[in-house]
Structures are given as C-alpha cells and as structure tokens.
Design a protein around this motif. Structure first.
Motif, PDB file in Angstrom:
ATOM      1  N   TYR A   4       0.741  -1.141  -0.009  1.00 30.94           N
ATOM      2  CA  TYR A   4      -0.078  -0.152  -0.015  1.00 30.94           C
ATOM      3  C   TYR A   4       0.856   1.276  -0.085  1.00 30.94           C
ATOM      4  O   TYR A   4       0.528   2.328   0.549  1.00 30.94           O
ATOM      5  CB  TYR A   4      -0.914   0.111   1.190  1.00 30.94           C
ATOM      6  CG  TYR A   4      -1.904  -1.203   1.010  1.00 30.94           C
ATOM      7  CD1 TYR A   4      -3.161  -1.080   0.136  1.00 30.94           C
ATOM      8  CD2 TYR A   4      -1.855  -2.255   1.782  1.00 30.94           C
ATOM      9  CE1 TYR A   4      -3.956  -2.220   0.059  1.00 30.94           C
ATOM     10  CE2 TYR A   4      -2.716  -3.449   1.616  1.00 30.94           C
ATOM     11  CZ  TYR A   4      -3.633  -3.306   0.957  1.00 30.94           C
ATOM     12  OH  TYR A   4      -4.662  -4.298   0.759  1.00 30.94           O
ATOM     13  N   ARG A   5       1.873   1.151  -0.685  1.00 30.12           N
ATOM     14  CA  ARG A   5       2.830   2.299  -0.724  1.00 30.12           C
ATOM     15  C   ARG A   5       2.878   2.797  -2.147  1.00 30.12           C
ATOM     16  O   ARG A   5       3.635   4.197  -2.405  1.00 30.12           O
ATOM     17  CB  ARG A   5       4.211   1.986  -0.205  1.00 30.12           C
ATOM     18  CG  ARG A   5       4.232   1.514   1.415  1.00 30.12           C
ATOM     19  CD  ARG A   5       5.592   1.297   1.787  1.00 30.12           C
ATOM     20  NE  ARG A   5       5.436   1.126   3.085  1.00 30.12           N
ATOM     21  CZ  ARG A   5       5.716   0.148   3.888  1.00 30.12           C
ATOM     22  NH1 ARG A   5       6.088  -0.884   3.185  1.00 30.12           N
ATOM     23  NH2 ARG A   5       5.825   0.106   5.284  1.00 30.12           N
ATOM     24  N   LEU A   6       2.695   2.361  -3.166  1.00 29.75           N
ATOM     25  CA  LEU A   6       2.650   2.876  -4.560  1.00 29.75           C
ATOM     26  C   LEU A   6       1.687   3.914  -4.791  1.00 29.75           C
ATOM     27  O   LEU A   6       2.458   4.832  -5.383  1.00 29.75           O
ATOM     28  CB  LEU A   6       1.949   1.870  -5.476  1.00 29.75           C
ATOM     29  CG  LEU A   6       2.040   1.881  -6.869  1.00 29.75           C
ATOM     30  CD1 LEU A   6       3.515   2.220  -7.440  1.00 29.75           C
ATOM     31  CD2 LEU A   6       1.539   0.881  -7.845  1.00 29.75           C
ATOM     32  N   LYS A   7       0.813   4.313  -4.050  1.00 29.36           N
ATOM     33  CA  LYS A   7       0.107   5.514  -4.460  1.00 29.36           C
ATOM     34  C   LYS A   7       0.836   6.705  -3.943  1.00 29.36           C
ATOM     35  O   LYS A   7       0.746   7.745  -4.731  1.00 29.36           O
ATOM     36  CB  LYS A   7      -1.315   5.548  -4.059  1.00 29.36           C
ATOM     37  CG  LYS A   7      -2.202   4.539  -5.131  1.00 29.36           C
ATOM     38  CD  LYS A   7      -3.809   4.318  -4.388  1.00 29.36           C
ATOM     39  CE  LYS A   7      -4.496   3.383  -5.363  1.00 29.36           C
ATOM     40  NZ  LYS A   7      -5.928   3.180  -4.678  1.00 29.36           N
ATOM     41  N   SER A   8       1.308   6.709  -2.836  1.00 28.49           N
ATOM     42  CA  SER A   8       1.883   7.773  -2.174  1.00 28.49           C
ATOM     43  C   SER A   8       3.275   8.079  -3.274  1.00 28.49           C
ATOM     44  O   SER A   8       3.613   9.176  -3.295  1.00 28.49           O
ATOM     45  CB  SER A   8       2.512   7.353  -0.870  1.00 28.49           C
ATOM     46  OG  SER A   8       1.111   7.377  -0.041  1.00 28.49           O
ATOM     47  N   LEU A   9       4.035   6.882  -3.453  1.00 27.46           N
ATOM     48  CA  LEU A   9       5.104   7.255  -4.358  1.00 27.46           C
ATOM     49  C   LEU A   9       4.850   7.804  -5.690  1.00 27.46           C
ATOM     50  O   LEU A   9       5.458   8.716  -6.192  1.00 27.46           O
ATOM     51  CB  LEU A   9       5.837   5.696  -4.487  1.00 27.46           C
ATOM     52  CG  LEU A   9       7.200   5.766  -5.424  1.00 27.46           C
ATOM     53  CD1 LEU A   9       8.317   6.831  -5.101  1.00 27.46           C
ATOM     54  CD2 LEU A   9       7.640   4.405  -5.723  1.00 27.46           C
TER      55      LEU A   9
END
Length: 165
Positions: free
Chosen positions: A45-50
């Motif tokens: 769940y880190r892709l969108k922030s990246l």
C-alpha cells in the motif's frame, strides 16, 4: 492535484485515450484500475504515495511523462516497496528508464510510451538521470548529517514548495 484525461467511450468498459501522437489507445479503465490497485496492495500500500511524489517531480521538470504512463511505469518498476520513500524515489529514477515501454494494463496492450518522440524520450531519460544524481546526493547528505543540504536537493527535485522546515 487531480489528473484528468479526455477519454471517449467505445463500448462496455472500453474507452479511447489520446496517445499524445495524434492517435488513440484503446483502454479499459476498470481493468487498469483493478491492476493498479492490485499492484498497490502487493507493494504494501505504498505505490500511490510514491506515484504522488513522482508526479510532483514530473510536473516540476517539464512533464515529459503523461500521468497514466508514469503510474504504470512506477507500478512495473518495483517488485517490493519499503517505507523509505527517499530510497524508493531514488530507485525509481535509476531503474525506470528500463521500464519506459510498458503496456497498457487495461487489457488492450498498447505501448504507453508511444507518445514519446525520440527527442522527448532522450530528455526524459536525462531528467531521470539528473534526478537520480540529486537524490543520491540528498540521501548521502542526510546520512552525513547535513540535513540542510539534503532538503535543498530534495526541493530541487520536488519544487520550491517542498517543505524545508
């Protein structure tokens, strides 16, 4: 920031999306969204922030990537993402030139980099290389305890509204 793309309904879940070169890509928005959300889950769940950080960089440096292409390249560049976004941004800048020719995840298979001319592709790669060099120096400065220099370098990457306090 919100990205808006003019798409035209074809049938079912199929839409025509401008390719940027006076042609159209056939895409399935539901399939693309499902694919991206699955990648987001697989990447802790880190892709969108990246992707939000990378879009800020792209906007600050000539917007050579179109939004959908950038999202898809980022999702394809990583097999895992940790919580250190500085490191992830750096790795994206280093690794992404190998992933520019990604296919539309919306099942129709168009190459998303087709809008890039040879010259704009070259400029994009140069921007990525320049950003990688700055990010590497920023990470080194932080490791050396020079937080002011690290913040200065990140503000070049992400723009003058990057928080430096």
């Amino acid at each position: 920031y919100v990205d808006v793309a003019p798409v035209f309904w074809k049938d079912g879940d199929d839409y025509l999306l401008p390719a940027g070169d006076d042609s159209w890509l056939l895409t399935s928005t539901l399939k693309s969204n499902e694919w991206f959300n699955q990648k987001h889950q697989e990447l802790n769940y880190r892709l969108k922030s990246l992707v939000m950080l990378l879009k800020k960089w792209n906007k600050e440096h000539s917007s050579y990537f179109n939004s959908f292409h950038l999202e898809t390249v980022a999702a394809n560049t990583f097999s895992s993402l940790g919580s250190n976004y500085r490191d992830s941004v750096y790795k994206f800048f280093v690794w992404s030139p190998s992933y520019l020719d990604v296919y539309d995840p919306g099942i129709h298979g168009g190459i998303l980099s087709s809008y890039l001319t040879p010259q704009s592709r070259e400029y994009l790669i140069r921007n990525l290389e320049s950003a990688a060099a700055r990010a590497e120096k920023a990470i080194e400065a932080e490791s050396d305890g020079d937080h002011e220099e690290a913040k200065r370098l990140w503000s070049i990457i992400f723009g003058s509204d990057f928080p430096t306090n």
